[in-house]
Design an enzyme around this catalytic site. Sequence first.
Site, short mmCIF file in Angstrom:
data_model
loop_
_atom_site.label_atom_id
_atom_site.label_comp_id
_atom_site.label_asym_id
_atom_site.label_seq_id
_atom_site.Cartn_x
_atom_site.Cartn_y
_atom_site.Cartn_z
CD GLN A 196 -4.51 10.75 0.16
OE1 GLN A 196 -4.71 9.88 1.26
NE2 GLN A 196 -5.41 11.26 -0.54
N GLY A 237 -4.49 0.69 3.92
CA GLY A 237 -4.74 1.80 3.15
C GLY A 237 -4.88 3.03 4.09
CG HIS A 238 -6.27 6.78 2.42
ND1 HIS A 238 -6.35 7.96 1.41
CD2 HIS A 238 -7.36 5.69 1.71
CE1 HIS A 238 -7.51 7.80 0.80
NE2 HIS A 238 -7.93 6.30 0.85
CG ASN A 239 -7.97 8.38 6.64
OD1 ASN A 239 -7.69 8.84 5.45
ND2 ASN A 239 -7.47 8.98 7.63
#
Lengths: 339, 339, 339
Positions: A196, A237-239
């Site tokens: 990541q 969460g991511h993004n």
Amino acid sequence: MTITVAELAKKVGAELQGAGEGRIRGLGTLVSAQADELTFLANPKYRPYLATSQAGAVLCTAEMAADCPVPALVVPNPYLAFAQLSQLFALTPIATQGVHPRAVVAESAQLEAGVSIAAGAVVEERAIIGENTVVMANSVVGEGVVLGKNVRIYPNVTLYHGVSIGDNTIVHAGSVIGADGFGFAFGEGHWHSVAQVGSVCIGANVNIGANVTIDRGAIEDTVVADGVILDDQVHLGHNVEVGEHSALAGKAGISGSSRIGRYCMIGGAVGLAGHLELADQVNILGMTLVSKSITKPGTYGSALPADNERNWRRNAARFRKLDELYRRVVQLEKKVIEN
Amino acid sequence: MTITVAELAKKVGAELQGAGEGRIRGLGTLVSAQADELTFLANPKYRPYLATSQAGAVLCTAEMAADCPVPALVVPNPYLAFAQLSQLFALTPIATQGVHPRAVVAESAQLEAGVSIAAGAVVEERAIIGENTVVMANSVVGEGVVLGKNVRIYPNVTLYHGVSIGDNTIVHAGSVIGADGFGFAFGEGHWHSVAQVGSVCIGANVNIGANVTIDRGAIEDTVVADGVILDDQVHLGHNVEVGEHSALAGKAGISGSSRIGRYCMIGGAVGLAGHLELADQVNILGMTLVSKSITKPGTYGSALPADNERNWRRNAARFRKLDELYRRVVQLEKKVIEN
Amino acid sequence: MTITVAELAKKVGAELQGAGEGRIRGLGTLVSAQADELTFLANPKYRPYLATSQAGAVLCTAEMAADCPVPALVVPNPYLAFAQLSQLFALTPIATQGVHPRAVVAESAQLEAGVSIAAGAVVEERAIIGENTVVMANSVVGEGVVLGKNVRIYPNVTLYHGVSIGDNTIVHAGSVIGADGFGFAFGEGHWHSVAQVGSVCIGANVNIGANVTIDRGAIEDTVVADGVILDDQVHLGHNVEVGEHSALAGKAGISGSSRIGRYCMIGGAVGLAGHLELADQVNILGMTLVSKSITKPGTYGSALPADNERNWRRNAARFRKLDELYRRVVQLEKKVIEN
């Protein structure tokens, strides 16, 4: 801190109805406030309590002020004015400036004027801490983190490497910003983690509650825009991207790559699936599952409300055959029309 | 870190289509990647962006490679290959070996070669920390904890006494492993806690997200098998068992003594009641309530998706009388048949 | 710790059936317990395992004792007696009294006899720590916090300024008590925070799980009464009140100003909207949404249970037109009656 009723009126541009010389020392509810306390009336539900209020002053609308037995501060939006004045009476301890001898600050970290780093806090290499920013006890500021001015990091927070946070933002205790997103590829019988390499970019004037988690982006950054407010135990969460001035209530969970517009209100324990878009001004009611993008402003819901166990069990059992019930009704319609 | 396209191809056994001498320095998305960045195309939804990609190299299938305007690394599973290569470009800071002078390590603790114990970390009596394992700032490793090799404990983690964690496992910040299970007996008008004398046993190659809670067992251990991946804010109650290579998304909650099989996929905010069993390869969709054991592989769901408020309110109101509606349909059927 | 079966019987007033001289050293399950271990049989589901138990002693009812092949301790409530005896075998490490040299305790803090403050713990100005209370590693006790006697604060806990906690209460790792409530007024295009000048008041004999969040009150206090038990990741918003001996399972979320009565049982991941009241002895099943007050004791639910994906999708699609289906049935009824 004490201040006269007249001075309070001036600060929020209120029309003072009644005496202005009383001194106010704190805040109270409409029912509990004493002669040295300020209160407000916003929700019409509480109006019956106005007539017997013993407050030093009541923030209320012109229409309500007629019934006010004590000094009234007349404003169009009493709760907003209360929010503004409440800060005068805030009890949050003032942080001691400087680096506590039991803090650990890397030599390459850059600390601007007025910074406070408390006992047990750890500031790692090349972090930059803006003017008057406070890092409280046992928080960890990772490598290369950039904090703006007047940021407040409460205790036991973890900011992973490279996270950036804008001016005046508050992060409550136990929150974790910048942990790896949940990115894994399956193959050869097991999960392979995807590095990541994005980060987390938090804007200015953001409020982050306690024990929140905001994951770093896979490639690009996870983004929380200016003025967003996140309650405790929210997860991004991511993004994920959250637009300006949106509010997410406790335990809301937003899956990876979903984008929430501006001025949205996301209720408690709402869940968004991944890769969705929510338009501006979308309100989601508590505990709703959002599994498709929403392109129109408005209010949306999905959770069923509580019923007594007997009814709930019966109805839930019928739900399992709802499609069949539908088909039976269609059959009936055919027969009845044939008749 | 820079590496040529040809070398990347070699590392994942890709067939190189196009020039191999370009140097790659990082990762990008199909849209954003520059000439020195690697990207991938896995989801057909993004295929339209391939033709204009300016990436240094694109991991894709043979079928997709035909349209690739830049060097293509042809593999059967592009996302898997991307996961493997992504680790070359990971930006996670490398921990300094040794015990930081501001760490606190009990004399009876045993530290193997290459261990890193950061500032503010506390390692208690008789803990054993395996080779090259990293304990980051302000984490607490309780009495008698056993950590394998190459374990990474991010900041502000708490590992209670006796917890064991296998090789290569990662625990993200704020997670708590080994707190007492929620075991109480009611009697004499109040709750009596049941001593939780089991522990938590975490396997190798496990990923534990941020602010996760995994309770210790009442008598026997709570068990997380090898290769399991847990997202942020997951909760595992006492004596839960999670089988090899299962994945639990953010905020999933598993009640005490439930057993999840191997290769299961548990969606975000899913809830499992206690004492259930899930077979291998069971997939549960986000926000589902699982209140009975599931013995067959497959996909299961229960949450209703969002609708606009008006529809939602109307349908939810009708749901409260769904059983009655069913009975009315049965009555109609009788009448229509009689006719 | 070893103790004879006869002594165990005496401690809980059990009638001993069989030999009393065996020595017990620990706890086991009905299936796993060895000759030096105590077990219990409460759930009739496990009765088939009684006949082959090799335990040193089994707590059970008189009716079950008839089939017990080993010494039985006959009691009316075996699980309650097990809870009481289990504490004899608890393995929680005993804290070292005194202030660890790596703890940081403000000069104005007041520490009573027998207190233990572990490495990395921070105790701020004017905090009062009662007799024999334990503050574990890296926890932060804010300004003016008051802890009673025999309180146990596990590692990495944050107690904000002014929080008070009664005798014998336990707070597990990572919990945050006293963060600002989620109080904001909207105006002039952005959110204005309302100073949260209330605090949190936790009673005696309370159990607080790991990574719990309990916000401080806006004006008056958030209150958790004596004997309440909260599981991991519970969230209580500002001004919530939880009555004596209520139990909240993992991930339950209670919105601001809601009041839960005494002896309530709130299931896992339940959500309560704000400003509600729950009567005493209300049980809410797991994952239920409570959006209205509940005035009668009893059991309530709302979540639908898992079904296979195909059925779930079909039924969920029909649900979106449930009101229409209802109207079609009403039409049919009219027609059939007309006929």
